[in-house]
Design a protein around this motif. Structure first.
Motif, PDB file in Angstrom:
ATOM      1  N   GLU A 106       0.830  -1.207   0.000  1.00  0.00           N
ATOM      2  CA  GLU A 106       0.000   0.000   0.000  1.00  0.00           C
ATOM      3  C   GLU A 106       0.865   1.258   0.000  1.00  0.00           C
ATOM      4  N   ASN A 143       1.962   2.158  -3.453  1.00  0.00           N
ATOM      5  CA  ASN A 143       0.914   2.391  -4.464  1.00  0.00           C
ATOM      6  C   ASN A 143       0.643   1.193  -5.369  1.00  0.00           C
ATOM      7  N   PHE A 187      -4.709  -0.905  -2.756  1.00  0.00           N
ATOM      8  CA  PHE A 187      -5.426  -0.418  -1.585  1.00  0.00           C
ATOM      9  C   PHE A 187      -6.174  -1.610  -0.996  1.00  0.00           C
ATOM     10  N   THR A 224     -13.084   6.051  -0.750  1.00  0.00           N
ATOM     11  CA  THR A 224     -11.820   6.775  -0.633  1.00  0.00           C
ATOM     12  C   THR A 224     -10.776   6.213  -1.589  1.00  0.00           C
ATOM     13  N   ALA A 225     -10.676   4.894  -1.684  1.00  0.00           N
ATOM     14  CA  ALA A 225      -9.682   4.276  -2.559  1.00  0.00           C
ATOM     15  C   ALA A 225      -9.942   4.625  -4.021  1.00  0.00           C
ATOM     16  N   ARG A 229     -11.556   7.205  -5.195  1.00  0.00           N
ATOM     17  CA  ARG A 229     -11.332   8.633  -5.404  1.00  0.00           C
ATOM     18  C   ARG A 229      -9.855   8.981  -5.379  1.00  0.00           C
ATOM     19  N   GLU A 230      -9.075   8.269  -4.576  1.00  0.00           N
ATOM     20  CA  GLU A 230      -7.627   8.486  -4.587  1.00  0.00           C
ATOM     21  C   GLU A 230      -7.049   8.169  -5.962  1.00  0.00           C
ATOM     22  N   ASN A 231      -7.455   7.046  -6.549  1.00  0.00           N
ATOM     23  CA  ASN A 231      -6.964   6.704  -7.880  1.00  0.00           C
ATOM     24  C   ASN A 231      -7.406   7.727  -8.918  1.00  0.00           C
ATOM     25  N   ARG A 234      -8.068  10.786  -8.406  1.00  0.00           N
ATOM     26  CA  ARG A 234      -7.319  12.028  -8.127  1.00  0.00           C
ATOM     27  C   ARG A 234      -5.990  12.046  -8.865  1.00  0.00           C
ATOM     28  N   PHE A 235      -5.336  10.901  -8.964  1.00  0.00           N
ATOM     29  CA  PHE A 235      -4.035  10.832  -9.615  1.00  0.00           C
ATOM     30  C   PHE A 235      -4.130  10.616 -11.124  1.00  0.00           C
TER      31      PHE A 235
END
Length: 444
Positions: free
Chosen positions: A189, A192, A195, A205-206, A208-210, A212-213
């Protein structure tokens, strides 16, 4: 599992300057006297001339195209101009490193970058101009390629895989305890690769994190796997509500969820949750395949490598029903006229990457040469378009037509008549172009 993390761009860029294959830039490039496989037809065109302006195909004409100052001319002499190849299930990091290398405490960022970047460059030189990365630490490599600092294919990135505890993306070693209970993220984790997310909130959250990038789609582990330690192949992973959370978050960003799954139960749950693409599926029954047909779901599958002596014995045993099932899956899916996409899914054995083109030939037991070439160009490009506005590369791929992006291969011969040409890119791919730039030219 120790894998590529977010690396400062300056380190990434400087390291790869020595690996950069210089592309030939030209305002206009003219292919003269070529025959075209357009990505969809059963036959080649007659002799034509194809003009490239910038990164797009400007004109395809049987008449001569006037030359202009600064134009580069490539004499085709009757060779075949076709779209660049597309592999929709690669793992650029996981496929470039052995399991021993990834687990080694001595593994360095430099070694990771060298392995992954070199693999990307060689992939482009095999004629693969676009790939969909199906999970892993991908964003630094993609950034380097897009900036022209590294040679490699266009990448549709999924980012870190999303897995439940004890799921296919739970790569923890026996001494690594649950983050939820003990507060410490696993090594995989931190770098990267994955998750580990349980429950609706963590999955949101997971995802949205992906996004985001820059993820162009989301990879969710919906069933057991053959390369993971904790989960039998037959198990179903994630509840309906958890899967639905991932789908909702992806759809809010205009994109989709792809799931790793083999079994009817896992796939049926995923379809009910709104998933648009099933990866693998080698253990599916006809009932589930008919459901996929009715719901217009993509089947992105592979003709996986047979077990090898280098594989862990546990993995060999887990793979048996998958390997047995794949010979049944392909002909049934074809008969039902499912939306079928092709990929390789090489993992942990870097030497397999050199067989990427040869694996296309394995489809000949079920498909004609024209059907195969269409699958690895036009059909795979259609799957990439599911990303909608999250696609990192606007424009049309997988075809040779006016207005399409100029990702092209000039083949010495007729691959519709002799598909084995595709498996010899070093000699038979005499020109490789991506985004209007020539990365290989044996004609001049």
């Amino acid at each position: 599992m120790f894998l590529l993390k977010s690396i400062p761009s300056i380190i990434f860029t400087c390291f790869f300057l020595s690996l950069l294959a210089q592309a030939q830039d030209s305002a206009n490039i003219l292919f003269e006297n070529v025959r075209v496989f357009d990505g969809k037809s059963n036959n080649l065109s007659g002799p034509v001339n194809v003009l490239i302006e910038g990164n797009k195909i400007r004109s395809i004409s049987t008449a001569p195209i006037p030359t202009a100052d600064g134009m580069t001319k490539i004499q085709g002499n009757g060779k075949t101009l076709m779209p660049g190849l597309i592999d929709v299930h690669v793992h650029m990091a996981f496929g470039a490193l052995t399991m021993r290398e990834m687990m080694s405490p001595m593994l360095s960022e430099g070694l990771i970058m060298e392995k992954v970047g070199g693999n990307a460059e060689r992939m482009l030189m095999r004629g693969f101009t676009s790939v969909r990365d199906a999970g892993g630490p991908i964003f630094p490599l993609k950034t380097g390629i897009d900036a022209g600092k590294v040679s490699g294919p266009r990448i549709w990135p999924s980012g870190a895989t999303i897995s439940q505890t004890a799921g296919h993306g739970d790569f923890r070693t026996p001494d690594e305890r649950s983050r939820r209970f003990f507060g410490e993220p696993s090594r995989a984790e931190r770098f990267n690769a994955t998750f580990i997310a349980d429950g609706r909130d963590e999955i949101l959250t997971a995802v949205r994190e992906n996004l985001r990038f820059g993820a162009s789609q989301i990879k969710l582990m919906a069933g057991g796997g053959t390369s993971s330690a904790y989960d039998p192949v037959d198990v179903t992973q994630y509840t309906f509500d958890e899967m639905r959370a991932a789908v909702e978050a992806a759809e809010d960003w205009g994109t989709y969820v792809m799931v790793h799954a083999y079994t009817p139960r896992a796939v049926q749950r995923a379809i009910k949750a709104g998933v648009k693409c099933v990866e693998h599926g080698q253990m599916l029954d006809e009932k589930t395949l008919r459901l996929m047909k009715r719901k217009d779901i993509w089947l992105s599958t592979q003709n996986l490598v047979e077990s090898t002596p280098d594989m862990d014995p546990q993995r060999v045993e887990k793979r048996k029903p998958v390997i047995e099932g794949q010979a049944k899956l392909w002909p049934i899916a074809k008969k039902m006229k499912l939306k079928i996409a092709w990929g390789t899914d090489f993992l942990f054995e870097p030497e397999l990457n050199e067989q990427q083109n040869a694996y296309i030939l394995k489809l000949q037991q079920w498909f004609t040469n024209a059907e195969i070439l269409k699958m690895v160009t036009y059909d795979n490009a259609e799957l990439l378009q599911l990303s909608g506005l999250r696609s990192p590369y606007p424009g049309k791929l997988g075809v040779v037509e006016e207005g399409a992006l100029a990702d092209l291969i000039l083949v010495d011969g007729d691959p519709l008549a002799d598909l084995s040409l595709i498996a010899n890119p070093a000699e038979k791919f005499v020109v490789i172009m991506k985004d209007g730039k020539v990365y290989k030219n044996l004609v001049q």
